[in-house]
Design a protein around this motif. Structure first.
Motif, PDB file in Angstrom:
ATOM      1  N   ILE A 105       0.882  -1.335  -0.050  1.00  0.00           N
ATOM      2  CA  ILE A 105       0.001   0.072   0.049  1.00  0.00           C
ATOM      3  C   ILE A 105       0.822   1.167  -0.117  1.00  0.00           C
ATOM      4  O   ILE A 105       0.495   2.122  -0.853  1.00  0.00           O
ATOM      5  CB  ILE A 105      -0.999  -0.161   1.188  1.00  0.00           C
ATOM      6  N   MET A 106       1.947   1.343   0.654  1.00  0.00           N
ATOM      7  CA  MET A 106       2.862   2.412   0.916  1.00  0.00           C
ATOM      8  C   MET A 106       3.601   2.645  -0.396  1.00  0.00           C
ATOM      9  O   MET A 106       3.849   3.687  -0.922  1.00  0.00           O
ATOM     10  CB  MET A 106       4.062   1.947   1.897  1.00  0.00           C
ATOM     11  N   PHE A 107       4.059   1.533  -1.089  1.00  0.00           N
ATOM     12  CA  PHE A 107       4.397   1.672  -2.387  1.00  0.00           C
ATOM     13  C   PHE A 107       3.637   2.110  -3.464  1.00  0.00           C
ATOM     14  O   PHE A 107       4.002   3.071  -4.161  1.00  0.00           O
ATOM     15  CB  PHE A 107       4.889   0.387  -3.124  1.00  0.00           C
ATOM     16  N   ALA A 108       2.330   1.516  -3.471  1.00  0.00           N
ATOM     17  CA  ALA A 108       1.264   2.303  -4.393  1.00  0.00           C
ATOM     18  C   ALA A 108       1.014   3.731  -4.211  1.00  0.00           C
ATOM     19  O   ALA A 108       0.950   4.495  -5.073  1.00  0.00           O
ATOM     20  CB  ALA A 108       0.087   1.254  -4.258  1.00  0.00           C
ATOM     21  N   CYS A 109       1.222   4.227  -2.999  1.00  0.00           N
ATOM     22  CA  CYS A 109       0.875   5.617  -2.797  1.00  0.00           C
ATOM     23  C   CYS A 109       2.258   6.422  -3.321  1.00  0.00           C
ATOM     24  O   CYS A 109       1.765   7.378  -3.645  1.00  0.00           O
ATOM     25  CB  CYS A 109       0.755   5.831  -1.273  1.00  0.00           C
ATOM     26  N   PHE A 110       3.243   5.730  -2.690  1.00  0.00           N
ATOM     27  CA  PHE A 110       4.410   6.696  -3.286  1.00  0.00           C
ATOM     28  C   PHE A 110       4.415   6.567  -4.790  1.00  0.00           C
ATOM     29  O   PHE A 110       4.777   7.725  -5.533  1.00  0.00           O
ATOM     30  CB  PHE A 110       5.749   5.900  -2.899  1.00  0.00           C
ATOM     31  N   ALA A 111       4.218   5.497  -5.642  1.00  0.00           N
ATOM     32  CA  ALA A 111       4.141   5.416  -6.956  1.00  0.00           C
ATOM     33  C   ALA A 111       3.172   6.536  -7.594  1.00  0.00           C
ATOM     34  O   ALA A 111       3.614   7.354  -8.498  1.00  0.00           O
ATOM     35  CB  ALA A 111       4.220   4.133  -7.441  1.00  0.00           C
ATOM     36  N   THR A 112       2.116   6.452  -6.961  1.00  0.00           N
ATOM     37  CA  THR A 112       1.064   7.253  -7.369  1.00  0.00           C
ATOM     38  C   THR A 112       1.403   8.766  -7.435  1.00  0.00           C
ATOM     39  O   THR A 112       1.286   9.585  -8.070  1.00  0.00           O
ATOM     40  CB  THR A 112      -0.313   6.956  -6.720  1.00  0.00           C
ATOM     41  N   SER A 113       1.989   9.168  -6.108  1.00  0.00           N
ATOM     42  CA  SER A 113       2.281  10.545  -5.956  1.00  0.00           C
ATOM     43  C   SER A 113       3.587  11.155  -6.935  1.00  0.00           C
ATOM     44  O   SER A 113       3.512  12.198  -7.295  1.00  0.00           O
ATOM     45  CB  SER A 113       2.791  10.822  -4.661  1.00  0.00           C
ATOM     46  N   PHE A 114       4.573  10.101  -7.129  1.00  0.00           N
ATOM     47  CA  PHE A 114       5.600  10.498  -8.065  1.00  0.00           C
ATOM     48  C   PHE A 114       5.126  10.750  -9.753  1.00  0.00           C
ATOM     49  O   PHE A 114       5.680  11.518 -10.412  1.00  0.00           O
ATOM     50  CB  PHE A 114       6.843   9.712  -7.743  1.00  0.00           C
ATOM     51  N   THR A 115       4.336   9.890  -9.800  1.00  0.00           N
ATOM     52  CA  THR A 115       3.589   9.794 -11.320  1.00  0.00           C
ATOM     53  C   THR A 115       2.790  11.091 -11.425  1.00  0.00           C
ATOM     54  O   THR A 115       3.097  11.775 -12.468  1.00  0.00           O
ATOM     55  CB  THR A 115       2.832   8.617 -11.438  1.00  0.00           C
ATOM     56  N   ALA A 116       2.010  11.665 -10.466  1.00  0.00           N
ATOM     57  CA  ALA A 116       1.354  12.966 -10.534  1.00  0.00           C
ATOM     58  C   ALA A 116       2.599  13.928 -10.613  1.00  0.00           C
ATOM     59  O   ALA A 116       2.083  14.829 -11.407  1.00  0.00           O
ATOM     60  CB  ALA A 116       0.474  12.918  -9.153  1.00  0.00           C
ATOM     61  N   THR A 117       3.534  13.993  -9.819  1.00  0.00           N
ATOM     62  CA  THR A 117       4.503  15.008  -9.882  1.00  0.00           C
ATOM     63  C   THR A 117       5.140  14.971 -11.413  1.00  0.00           C
ATOM     64  O   THR A 117       5.401  16.316 -11.807  1.00  0.00           O
ATOM     65  CB  THR A 117       5.769  14.613  -8.912  1.00  0.00           C
ATOM     66  N   SER A 118       5.653  13.967 -11.801  1.00  0.00           N
ATOM     67  CA  SER A 118       6.072  14.049 -13.424  1.00  0.00           C
ATOM     68  C   SER A 118       5.116  14.441 -14.145  1.00  0.00           C
ATOM     69  O   SER A 118       5.658  15.198 -15.362  1.00  0.00           O
ATOM     70  CB  SER A 118       6.962  12.608 -13.618  1.00  0.00           C
ATOM     71  N   ILE A 119       3.957  14.124 -14.228  1.00  0.00           N
ATOM     72  CA  ILE A 119       2.906  14.546 -15.061  1.00  0.00           C
ATOM     73  C   ILE A 119       2.723  16.146 -14.883  1.00  0.00           C
ATOM     74  O   ILE A 119       2.701  16.652 -15.918  1.00  0.00           O
ATOM     75  CB  ILE A 119       1.466  13.665 -14.891  1.00  0.00           C
ATOM     76  N   ASP A 120       2.673  16.552 -13.689  1.00  0.00           N
ATOM     77  CA  ASP A 120       2.517  17.808 -13.508  1.00  0.00           C
ATOM     78  C   ASP A 120       3.593  18.807 -14.102  1.00  0.00           C
ATOM     79  O   ASP A 120       3.360  19.819 -14.761  1.00  0.00           O
ATOM     80  CB  ASP A 120       2.588  18.174 -12.174  1.00  0.00           C
ATOM     81  N   PHE A 121       4.841  18.437 -13.819  1.00  0.00           N
ATOM     82  CA  PHE A 121       5.859  18.969 -14.657  1.00  0.00           C
ATOM     83  C   PHE A 121       5.803  18.927 -16.009  1.00  0.00           C
ATOM     84  O   PHE A 121       6.119  20.218 -16.654  1.00  0.00           O
ATOM     85  CB  PHE A 121       7.140  18.105 -14.127  1.00  0.00           C
ATOM     86  N   SER A 122       5.601  17.954 -16.530  1.00  0.00           N
ATOM     87  CA  SER A 122       5.567  17.812 -18.141  1.00  0.00           C
ATOM     88  C   SER A 122       4.446  18.773 -18.542  1.00  0.00           C
ATOM     89  O   SER A 122       4.476  19.625 -19.429  1.00  0.00           O
ATOM     90  CB  SER A 122       5.458  16.517 -18.583  1.00  0.00           C
ATOM     91  N   PHE A 123       3.238  18.614 -17.948  1.00  0.00           N
ATOM     92  CA  PHE A 123       2.155  19.565 -18.459  1.00  0.00           C
ATOM     93  C   PHE A 123       2.367  21.033 -17.977  1.00  0.00           C
ATOM     94  O   PHE A 123       2.112  21.694 -18.959  1.00  0.00           O
ATOM     95  CB  PHE A 123       0.945  19.154 -17.361  1.00  0.00           C
ATOM     96  N   TYR A 124       3.235  21.294 -17.019  1.00  0.00           N
ATOM     97  CA  TYR A 124       3.275  22.788 -16.833  1.00  0.00           C
ATOM     98  C   TYR A 124       4.502  23.328 -17.939  1.00  0.00           C
ATOM     99  O   TYR A 124       4.176  24.253 -18.300  1.00  0.00           O
ATOM    100  CB  TYR A 124       4.103  23.025 -15.482  1.00  0.00           C
ATOM    101  N   ILE A 125       5.340  22.624 -18.340  1.00  0.00           N
ATOM    102  CA  ILE A 125       6.159  23.203 -19.353  1.00  0.00           C
ATOM    103  C   ILE A 125       5.400  23.176 -20.768  1.00  0.00           C
ATOM    104  O   ILE A 125       5.309  24.162 -21.575  1.00  0.00           O
ATOM    105  CB  ILE A 125       7.323  21.900 -19.451  1.00  0.00           C
ATOM    106  N   ALA A 126       4.416  22.199 -21.149  1.00  0.00           N
ATOM    107  CA  ALA A 126       3.931  22.264 -22.363  1.00  0.00           C
ATOM    108  C   ALA A 126       2.697  23.205 -22.227  1.00  0.00           C
ATOM    109  O   ALA A 126       2.425  24.137 -23.439  1.00  0.00           O
ATOM    110  CB  ALA A 126       3.187  20.744 -22.746  1.00  0.00           C
ATOM    111  N   PHE A 127       1.951  23.338 -21.302  1.00  0.00           N
ATOM    112  CA  PHE A 127       0.968  24.258 -21.419  1.00  0.00           C
ATOM    113  C   PHE A 127       1.130  25.835 -21.361  1.00  0.00           C
ATOM    114  O   PHE A 127       0.620  26.670 -21.846  1.00  0.00           O
ATOM    115  CB  PHE A 127      -0.221  23.924 -20.219  1.00  0.00           C
ATOM    116  N   HIS A 128       2.069  25.927 -20.463  1.00  0.00           N
ATOM    117  CA  HIS A 128       2.422  27.254 -20.291  1.00  0.00           C
ATOM    118  C   HIS A 128       3.698  27.991 -21.042  1.00  0.00           C
ATOM    119  O   HIS A 128       4.149  29.051 -20.911  1.00  0.00           O
ATOM    120  CB  HIS A 128       2.948  27.732 -18.529  1.00  0.00           C
ATOM    121  N   GLU A 129       4.242  26.917 -21.944  1.00  0.00           N
ATOM    122  CA  GLU A 129       5.387  27.202 -22.674  1.00  0.00           C
ATOM    123  C   GLU A 129       6.462  27.932 -22.178  1.00  0.00           C
ATOM    124  O   GLU A 129       7.049  28.835 -22.641  1.00  0.00           O
ATOM    125  CB  GLU A 129       4.737  28.170 -23.854  1.00  0.00           C
TER     126      GLU A 129
END
Length: 143
Positions: A105-129
């Motif tokens: 359960i801890m691994f699933a929570c960590f993996a989910t949070s880090f996936t969200a962080t990396s997606i947020d980072f890529s989205f920020y670069i693409a959306f805000h140019e």
């Protein structure tokens, strides 16, 4: 699984190692993302070397912890039957071992949070140019 080991101490040491690893990975990620280098061959060679060293250490110094199943003959079954037995064995472990269940359960929570962080980072670069360097500066303030 050692009779003399304290599960709480083992869990704390494991958590400390995981936390230190996450901090180092974040720092390395910030350094790589803020650099203007486009050639990451040395980085990938270093990652492959570290993975190889960890695999070597695991094979050489860590003993096998899976119990022996002497009453089960696995040589007469096919690949699918063997895979089914493995899945059932993991289901049995998850139902009977509380620490393993909590670790997953801890691994699933960590993996989910880090996936969200990396997606947020890529989205920020693409959306805000913004450039990658500016995005790293913005996200590193949140660390």
């Amino acid at each position: 699984n050692e009779p003399t080991s304290d599960p709480v101490v083992v869990q704390q040491v494991s958590g400390l190692i995981n936390m230190l690893t996450m901090i180092v990975v974040e720092i390395v990620g910030v350094c790589l993302n803020s650099s203007t280098s486009t050639d990451f061959r040395a980085t990938w060679v270093l990652v492959a070397l570290m993975n190889g060293l960890i695999a070597f250490a695991a094979v050489k110094f860590c003993r096998e912890t899976k119990p022996e199943f002497k009453d089960v003959d696995r040589t007469q079954k096919g690949v699918l039957a063997g895979a089914k037995d493995e899945v059932l064995e993991y289901v049995h472990l998850l139902r009977t071992n509380t620490i393993l269940r909590l670790n997953l359960i801890m691994f699933a929570c960590f993996a989910t949070s880090f996936t969200a962080t990396s997606i947020d980072f890529s989205f920020y670069i693409a959306f805000h140019e913004v450039s990658q360097v500016d995005a790293v500066k913005q996200f590193s303030l949140k660390l």
